[in-house]
Design a protein around this motif. Structure first.
Motif, PDB file in Angstrom:
ATOM      1  N   VAL A   1       8.886  -0.138  -5.356  1.00 14.97           N
ATOM      2  CA  VAL A   1       8.532  -1.107  -4.145  1.00 14.97           C
ATOM      3  C   VAL A   1       8.474  -0.292  -2.464  1.00 14.97           C
ATOM      4  O   VAL A   1       7.655  -0.785  -2.553  1.00 14.97           O
ATOM      5  CB  VAL A   1       9.964  -2.201  -4.649  1.00 14.97           C
ATOM      6  CG1 VAL A   1       9.659  -3.293  -3.545  1.00 14.97           C
ATOM      7  CG2 VAL A   1       9.479  -2.800  -6.285  1.00 14.97           C
ATOM      8  N   VAL A   2       9.582   0.254  -2.778  1.00 15.65           N
ATOM      9  CA  VAL A   2       9.317   0.732  -0.859  1.00 15.65           C
ATOM     10  C   VAL A   2       8.081   1.601  -1.430  1.00 15.65           C
ATOM     11  O   VAL A   2       7.350   1.056   0.124  1.00 15.65           O
ATOM     12  CB  VAL A   2      10.785   1.490  -0.917  1.00 15.65           C
ATOM     13  CG1 VAL A   2      10.022   2.321   0.739  1.00 15.65           C
ATOM     14  CG2 VAL A   2      11.557   1.231  -0.727  1.00 15.65           C
ATOM     15  N   ILE A   3       6.914   2.387  -1.776  1.00 15.11           N
ATOM     16  CA  ILE A   3       6.504   2.773  -1.917  1.00 15.11           C
ATOM     17  C   ILE A   3       4.982   2.495  -1.589  1.00 15.11           C
ATOM     18  O   ILE A   3       3.805   2.386  -0.553  1.00 15.11           O
ATOM     19  CB  ILE A   3       5.944   3.806  -3.006  1.00 15.11           C
ATOM     20  CG1 ILE A   3       6.539   5.682  -2.872  1.00 15.11           C
ATOM     21  CG2 ILE A   3       4.232   4.383  -2.951  1.00 15.11           C
ATOM     22  CD1 ILE A   3       6.905   5.745  -4.508  1.00 15.11           C
ATOM     23  N   PHE A   4       4.971   0.907  -2.093  1.00 11.74           N
ATOM     24  CA  PHE A   4       4.008   0.217  -1.943  1.00 11.74           C
ATOM     25  C   PHE A   4       3.854  -1.044  -0.690  1.00 11.74           C
ATOM     26  O   PHE A   4       3.134  -0.890  -0.166  1.00 11.74           O
ATOM     27  CB  PHE A   4       4.216  -1.486  -3.535  1.00 11.74           C
ATOM     28  CG  PHE A   4       3.098  -2.630  -3.152  1.00 11.74           C
ATOM     29  CD1 PHE A   4       2.176  -2.186  -4.161  1.00 11.74           C
ATOM     30  CD2 PHE A   4       3.374  -3.991  -2.900  1.00 11.74           C
ATOM     31  CE1 PHE A   4       0.440  -3.609  -4.293  1.00 11.74           C
ATOM     32  CE2 PHE A   4       2.442  -4.230  -2.212  1.00 11.74           C
ATOM     33  CZ  PHE A   4       1.478  -3.852  -2.881  1.00 11.74           C
ATOM     34  N   ILE A   5       4.907  -0.969  -0.375  1.00 11.93           N
ATOM     35  CA  ILE A   5       5.342  -1.370   0.921  1.00 11.93           C
ATOM     36  C   ILE A   5       4.870  -0.668   2.073  1.00 11.93           C
ATOM     37  O   ILE A   5       4.187  -1.242   2.823  1.00 11.93           O
ATOM     38  CB  ILE A   5       6.441  -2.358   1.240  1.00 11.93           C
ATOM     39  CG1 ILE A   5       7.251  -3.450   0.459  1.00 11.93           C
ATOM     40  CG2 ILE A   5       6.927  -2.630   2.730  1.00 11.93           C
ATOM     41  CD1 ILE A   5       8.418  -3.901   0.142  1.00 11.93           C
ATOM     42  N   SER A   6       5.090   0.303   2.162  1.00 13.22           N
ATOM     43  CA  SER A   6       4.395   1.372   3.132  1.00 13.22           C
ATOM     44  C   SER A   6       3.009   1.799   3.294  1.00 13.22           C
ATOM     45  O   SER A   6       2.545   2.013   4.330  1.00 13.22           O
ATOM     46  CB  SER A   6       5.214   3.037   2.173  1.00 13.22           C
ATOM     47  OG  SER A   6       4.412   3.761   1.485  1.00 13.22           O
ATOM     48  N   GLN A   7       2.734   1.092   2.104  1.00 15.63           N
ATOM     49  CA  GLN A   7       0.969   1.419   2.391  1.00 15.63           C
ATOM     50  C   GLN A   7       0.288   0.237   2.752  1.00 15.63           C
ATOM     51  O   GLN A   7      -0.916  -0.343   3.042  1.00 15.63           O
ATOM     52  CB  GLN A   7       0.373   1.414   0.673  1.00 15.63           C
ATOM     53  CG  GLN A   7       0.449   3.138   0.035  1.00 15.63           C
ATOM     54  CD  GLN A   7       0.961   4.062   0.826  1.00 15.63           C
ATOM     55  OE1 GLN A   7      -0.689   4.439   1.501  1.00 15.63           O
ATOM     56  NE2 GLN A   7       0.948   5.197   1.517  1.00 15.63           N
ATOM     57  N   ILE A   8       0.881  -1.025   2.814  1.00 19.06           N
ATOM     58  CA  ILE A   8       0.030  -2.358   3.849  1.00 19.06           C
ATOM     59  C   ILE A   8      -0.125  -1.595   4.861  1.00 19.06           C
ATOM     60  O   ILE A   8      -1.470  -2.470   4.424  1.00 19.06           O
ATOM     61  CB  ILE A   8       1.258  -3.371   3.023  1.00 19.06           C
ATOM     62  CG1 ILE A   8       2.390  -3.768   1.847  1.00 19.06           C
ATOM     63  CG2 ILE A   8       0.741  -4.482   4.355  1.00 19.06           C
ATOM     64  CD1 ILE A   8       2.929  -4.598   1.813  1.00 19.06           C
TER      65      ILE A   8
ATOM     66  N   LEU B   1      -4.073  13.486  -4.197  1.00 18.98           N
ATOM     67  CA  LEU B   1      -2.801  13.024  -4.215  1.00 18.98           C
ATOM     68  C   LEU B   1      -2.068  13.881  -3.318  1.00 18.98           C
ATOM     69  O   LEU B   1      -0.881  12.468  -2.824  1.00 18.98           O
ATOM     70  CB  LEU B   1      -1.655  13.557  -5.595  1.00 18.98           C
ATOM     71  CG  LEU B   1      -2.314  12.833  -6.915  1.00 18.98           C
ATOM     72  CD1 LEU B   1      -1.980  12.582  -8.480  1.00 18.98           C
ATOM     73  CD2 LEU B   1      -1.908  11.037  -6.636  1.00 18.98           C
ATOM     74  N   ALA B   2      -1.907  14.943  -3.131  1.00 20.11           N
ATOM     75  CA  ALA B   2      -1.075  15.557  -1.982  1.00 20.11           C
ATOM     76  C   ALA B   2      -1.240  15.195  -0.468  1.00 20.11           C
ATOM     77  O   ALA B   2      -0.295  14.853   0.025  1.00 20.11           O
ATOM     78  CB  ALA B   2      -1.353  17.191  -2.645  1.00 20.11           C
ATOM     79  N   MET B   3      -3.084  14.911  -0.635  1.00 17.15           N
ATOM     80  CA  MET B   3      -2.595  14.359   1.113  1.00 17.15           C
ATOM     81  C   MET B   3      -2.490  12.414   0.995  1.00 17.15           C
ATOM     82  O   MET B   3      -1.495  12.524   2.380  1.00 17.15           O
ATOM     83  CB  MET B   3      -4.357  13.930   1.350  1.00 17.15           C
ATOM     84  CG  MET B   3      -5.035  15.504   1.486  1.00 17.15           C
ATOM     85  SD  MET B   3      -6.429  15.249   1.866  1.00 17.15           S
ATOM     86  CE  MET B   3      -7.679  15.202   0.674  1.00 17.15           C
ATOM     87  N   ALA B   4      -2.422  12.245  -0.134  1.00 17.55           N
ATOM     88  CA  ALA B   4      -1.905  10.729   0.043  1.00 17.55           C
ATOM     89  C   ALA B   4      -0.771   9.830   0.414  1.00 17.55           C
ATOM     90  O   ALA B   4       0.574  10.056   0.708  1.00 17.55           O
ATOM     91  CB  ALA B   4      -2.925   9.641  -0.948  1.00 17.55           C
ATOM     92  N   PHE B   5       0.068  11.277  -0.671  1.00 18.32           N
ATOM     93  CA  PHE B   5       1.508  11.188  -0.573  1.00 18.32           C
ATOM     94  C   PHE B   5       2.261  11.413   0.899  1.00 18.32           C
ATOM     95  O   PHE B   5       3.034  11.650   1.679  1.00 18.32           O
ATOM     96  CB  PHE B   5       2.220  12.092  -1.618  1.00 18.32           C
ATOM     97  CG  PHE B   5       2.345  11.532  -3.037  1.00 18.32           C
ATOM     98  CD1 PHE B   5       1.959  10.558  -3.319  1.00 18.32           C
ATOM     99  CD2 PHE B   5       1.949  12.389  -3.927  1.00 18.32           C
ATOM    100  CE1 PHE B   5       1.689  10.112  -4.341  1.00 18.32           C
ATOM    101  CE2 PHE B   5       1.377  11.336  -5.752  1.00 18.32           C
ATOM    102  CZ  PHE B   5       1.243  10.479  -5.888  1.00 18.32           C
ATOM    103  N   ALA B   6       1.174  12.409   1.013  1.00 16.84           N
ATOM    104  CA  ALA B   6       1.531  13.247   2.323  1.00 16.84           C
ATOM    105  C   ALA B   6       2.103  12.445   3.670  1.00 16.84           C
ATOM    106  O   ALA B   6       2.606  11.973   4.547  1.00 16.84           O
ATOM    107  CB  ALA B   6       1.170  14.376   3.401  1.00 16.84           C
ATOM    108  N   ILE B   7       0.377  11.745   3.774  1.00 18.97           N
ATOM    109  CA  ILE B   7       0.220  10.820   4.800  1.00 18.97           C
ATOM    110  C   ILE B   7       1.276   9.471   5.139  1.00 18.97           C
ATOM    111  O   ILE B   7       2.209   8.932   5.850  1.00 18.97           O
ATOM    112  CB  ILE B   7      -1.039  10.568   4.894  1.00 18.97           C
ATOM    113  CG1 ILE B   7      -2.522  11.317   4.673  1.00 18.97           C
ATOM    114  CG2 ILE B   7      -1.101   8.854   5.380  1.00 18.97           C
ATOM    115  CD1 ILE B   7      -3.369  11.076   4.896  1.00 18.97           C
ATOM    116  N   ALA B   8       1.611   9.171   3.438  1.00 19.97           N
ATOM    117  CA  ALA B   8       2.523   7.541   3.555  1.00 19.97           C
ATOM    118  C   ALA B   8       3.758   8.241   3.781  1.00 19.97           C
ATOM    119  O   ALA B   8       4.711   7.353   4.288  1.00 19.97           O
ATOM    120  CB  ALA B   8       2.623   7.914   1.906  1.00 19.97           C
ATOM    121  N   SER B   9       3.745   9.126   4.009  1.00 23.74           N
ATOM    122  CA  SER B   9       5.216  10.286   4.172  1.00 23.74           C
ATOM    123  C   SER B   9       5.490  10.124   5.452  1.00 23.74           C
ATOM    124  O   SER B   9       6.639  10.642   6.012  1.00 23.74           O
ATOM    125  CB  SER B   9       5.892  11.657   4.053  1.00 23.74           C
ATOM    126  OG  SER B   9       5.628  10.955   1.738  1.00 23.74           O
ATOM    127  N   GLY B  10       4.388   9.720   6.188  1.00 28.27           N
ATOM    128  CA  GLY B  10       4.586  10.077   7.611  1.00 28.27           C
ATOM    129  C   GLY B  10       3.974  12.092   8.126  1.00 28.27           C
ATOM    130  O   GLY B  10       4.726  11.792   9.416  1.00 28.27           O
TER     131      GLY B  10
END
Length: 563
Positions: A137-144, A38-47
Motif C-alpha cells: 500500500v505504501v508503495i502504491f501511494i508513493s507512485q500516485i 525494475l532497478a530504475m523504477a525502484f530507485a526513483i520511487a525510493s527517492g
C-alpha cells in the motif's frame, strides 16, 4: 559458535558443464533485461537516481549470487525497501542513507556469522503478511505523484502529510502523463496475460516490453511528459566513482534504527525468497551463508553509489523458470546489466517516468496477499491472528515499518504467552478412588496426602496456576505430591514458584514430593540446587513411589501457627 563461510557456488562448480552453462546463460540474459526497468523504477520511487538503482543491481546482485547460500537467488533493489529508503532519504539525506546501508550490511554479516539465520523463521506469518501488504500500500501511494503527473516538489515521508500533499496537488494533474501511465499499465497487464500462450512473448518480460514500447513512442513523438533525462539528466555511461560516503559521526547513533530496519527487512525478504526458490528446484539453502552474502553486498553497494539490496522473489522465480540452476546465472545477470549500462546508457534518457511508475504499481499490487484480508478468510483464524495481522498492516501504512514489526512481534509474544498459559493446567488427582480414603486422610477426616497433576509448561506466564497450592485452601496435609509427567519445561520463574511452595509447606509442617520429572525440568531442578534442598527422597520416579514416600512422611512442627 562454529563459524563457516562456504558459498553455494563452491558446491555447484564440481561437474559444471556446457549444458548447465547454457541454462544459466539463458536465465542470466532474461533476468538481466528484466532487472533493468525494475532497478530504475525502484530507485526513483525510493527517492534515489536511476543510476543508483542500476549499480545496486550490478554490484549487490553479483555478490549475492557469488557468495550466497542459495543456488538461484537473484539480489538487487526491491519494492519492499521503497518506504524505508524514501523515509531515510527524506529525513537524513542520500549520504546518510549510504552509511545506514553499510551499517545494515555489518548487522547482516554479524547475524549470519553468529548463525541467526534460522531465527528469522520465528517471525509469525501474520506479521509477515501484515507488513508485506502494508508495504504494498505504501508503495502504491508513493507512485500516485508520478502516475498522475502531479506537481509536487517532494512528498513528505509521514503518511498524513503525504496524503494531504497529494490531495492538495490534484488540480495539477497532467493529462498526457496520466494517459501514458494508463496506456503503460494496460500494455503491461495485457502483455503478461497474452504471453502465456505465445512463446516469443514469454521470452520478453512484460516490464521490459512496456519500457521499450513507451521509450520508443516518447523518442518518436516527443511526448510532453517527464523522463529520466529531464529529471535526472540521463544515466552516465562510465563506471561510477568508488569511495566511502561522507561520514557524519554525529548521525551514527540516529542511523542505528534505520539501519536495523534495512537489515531486518533484507534478512526476512531474502530468506523468504530463498525458501520459495528451494521449493521450485528441490534444494535447501544455507540461511546463515545467505545473510553473510547479503551483508557483504550491502557494505559494497554504497561504495559504488548504490543502496540497500536483498533477494528479489520475482527475479529469483524468473531465474528458475528460464533455466537458472547455479549462482552463475545470477552473476551473468549482473554482467548483462553492466554491458547494457556501458553500451546503451544514452537511450535511457527517453524513458518516461510514468511508465516506470506503472511498472511499480503492478509490482505493488502483485506483492500483496490481498486474499488474506477477505472477511471469509479472516473468520477462519483466531482473534489473535486477526489482531496481529491488521495491527501490523495498519501501523506499516500509517506510521513505520520498524514500529509495525516491533508491535507485531510484541503482540504475537503476548498472545503466545496467553495461549501457553491457557494450555497449562493443574488438576487434583482423585487418589481416594484407587487407594482408599483411610490411607489418605486423618481420623478427623482432614486430608493427610494431596496429589496434583500439572500439565503444559510451568513458566512466568503460568505461575498463577499454583496459587491454590500456595494458599493451601484444601487444609493442612502432611505431604503434597506434584505429578510433573506432563510438564514439558520449567523456567526460572516456575522454579521459584516451586521453591516458594516448598517453603510454605515446610512452614506448615508439610513435605513437597515431586514425581515423573521429564529431562528439562529434572535438569533445572538439580542444577539450581533445589533437589538437594528438597531432598532426593522427595523426588520419585512415578506416582506410586511418591505415594509410598508420602505414607512414610511424618508431620513436623509448623514454624507458625494457623489457629
Amino acid at each position: 559458535m562454529n563459524f563457516s563461510f562456504r558459498p553455494k557456488l563452491l558446491d555447484t562448480l564440481p561437474g559444471y558443464d556446457r549444458g548447465r552453462f547454457s541454462g544459466d546463460l539463458s536465465a542470466g540474459l532474461t533476468v538481466g533485461v528484466l532487472a533493468l526497468p525494475l532497478a530504475m523504477a525502484f530507485a526513483i520511487a525510493s527517492g534515489m537516481s536511476p543510476t543508483a538503482g542500476i549499480w545496486t543491481a550490478i554490484v549487490a546482485g553479483f555478490l549475492i549470487s557469488a557468495l550466497g547460500g542459495s543456488r538461484v537467488q537473484i539480489g538487487g533493489p526491491t519494492g519492499a525497501f521503497i518506504p524505508i529508503i524514501y523515509a531515510i532519504v527524506a529525513d537524513y539525506g542520500v549520504q546518510n542513507l549510504l552509511i545506514a546501508t553499510m551499517m545494515s550490511g555489518v548487522m547482516l554479516l554479524a547475524m549470519g556469522a553468529f548463525r541467526l539465520g534460522s531465527m528469522i523463521r520465528f517471525i509469525p506469518l501474520s506479521v509477515v503478511i501484515g507488513f508485506t501488504n502494508g508495504i504494498a500500500v505504501v508503495i502504491f501511494i508513493s507512485q500516485i505523484k508520478d502516475f498522475l503527473g502531479l506537481k509536487i516538489d517532494a512528498l513528505p515521508g509521514e503518511f498524513f502529510g503525504k496524503m494531504r500533499a497529494l490531495f492538495d496537488a490534484l488540480p495539477t494533474l497532467d493529462l498526457p502523463t496520466l494517459s501514458l501511465s494508463l496506456a503503460s499499465l494496460a500494455v503491461l497487464l495485457g502483455w503478461n496475460r497474452v504471453a502465456k500462450d505465445i512463446a516469443w512473448m514469454r521470452r520478453l518480460p512484460g516490464p521490459l516490453a512496456v519500457l521499450l514500447i513507451a521509450t520508443a513512442a516518447n523518442a518518436l513523438l516527443e511526448l510532453p511528459v517527464d523522463t529520466i533525462g529531464s529529471r535526472f539528466g540521463g544515466i552516465p555511461r562510465e563506471l561510477p566513482d568508488v569511495g566511502l560516503p561522507a561520514l557524519s559521526l554525529g548521525l551514527i547513533g540516529k542511523l542505528i534504527a534505520p539501519a536495523l530496519a534495512i537489515a531486518l527487512l533484507g534478512a526476512i525478504e531474502s530468506l523468504l525468497s530463498a525458501r520459495v526458490a528451494d521449493a521450485q528446484i528441490d534444494d535447501r539453502h544455507d540461511p546463515n551463508q545467505e545473510l553473510m552474502a547479503q551483508g557483504i553486498a550491502n557494505i559494497a553497494a554504497p561504495l559504488f553509489g548504490g543502496f540497500a539490496a536483498t533477494g528479489a522473489i520475482a527475479r529469483t522465480a524468473t531465474n528458475v523458470r528460464t533455466g537458472g540452476r547455479t549462482p552463475v546465472a545470477g552473476m551473468l545477470h549482473a554482467a548483462v546489466l553492466l554491458v547494457i549500462v556501458l553500451a546503451a546508457a544514452p537511450l535511457a534518457a527517453h524513458i518516461p517516468l510514468a511508465t516506470l511508475s506503472a511498472i511499480v504499481v503492478v509490482v505493488s499490487v502483485n506483492m500483496g496477499e490481498w486474499h488474506a484480508f477477505a472477511p471469509s478468510e479472516l473468520r477462519r483464524y483466531s482473534a489473535a491472528y486477526r489482531t496481529i495481522l491488521l495491527a501490523t498492516f495498519f501501523v506499516t501504512v500509517v506510521f513505520d515499518l520498524t514500529l509495525a514489526v516491533e508491535l507485531g512481534m510484541v503482540l504475537a509474544s503476548l498472545f503466545f504467552i496467553w495461549r501457553m498459559s491457557d494450555l497449562t493446567r493443574m488438576d487434583r488427582l482423585p487418589l481416594e478412588e484407587h487407594y482408599g480414603v483411610e490411607a489418605l486422610t486423618r481420623a478427623d477426616g482432614t486430608p493427610r496426602i494431596l496429589a496434583w497433576r500439572l500439565s503444559g509448561s510451568l513458566f512466568f506466564g503460568a505461575a498463577n496456576k499454583l496459587e491454590n497450592l500456595l494458599l493451601m485452601q484444601d487444609g493442612h496435609p502432611d505431604a503434597v505430591i506434584l505429578d510433573l509427567e506432563k510438564v514439558i519445561s520449567i523456567d526460572t520463574t516456575g522454579l521459584d514458584i516451586l521453591q516458594t511452595l516448598q517453603r510454605n509447606l515446610a512452614r506448615r509442617g508439610a513435605t513437597l514430593i515431586l514425581c515423573d520429572l521429564n529431562e528439562q525440568p529434572a535438569s533445572l531442578i538439580r542444577r539450581s540446587g533445589f533437589a538437594a534442598r528438597l531432598g532426593e527422597d522427595n523426588i520419585a520416579g512415578n506416582l506410586t513411589d511418591a505415594l509410598l514416600r508420602a505414607q512414610a512422611v511424618r508431620p513436623t512442627t509448623p514454624a507458625v501457627s494457623y489457629t
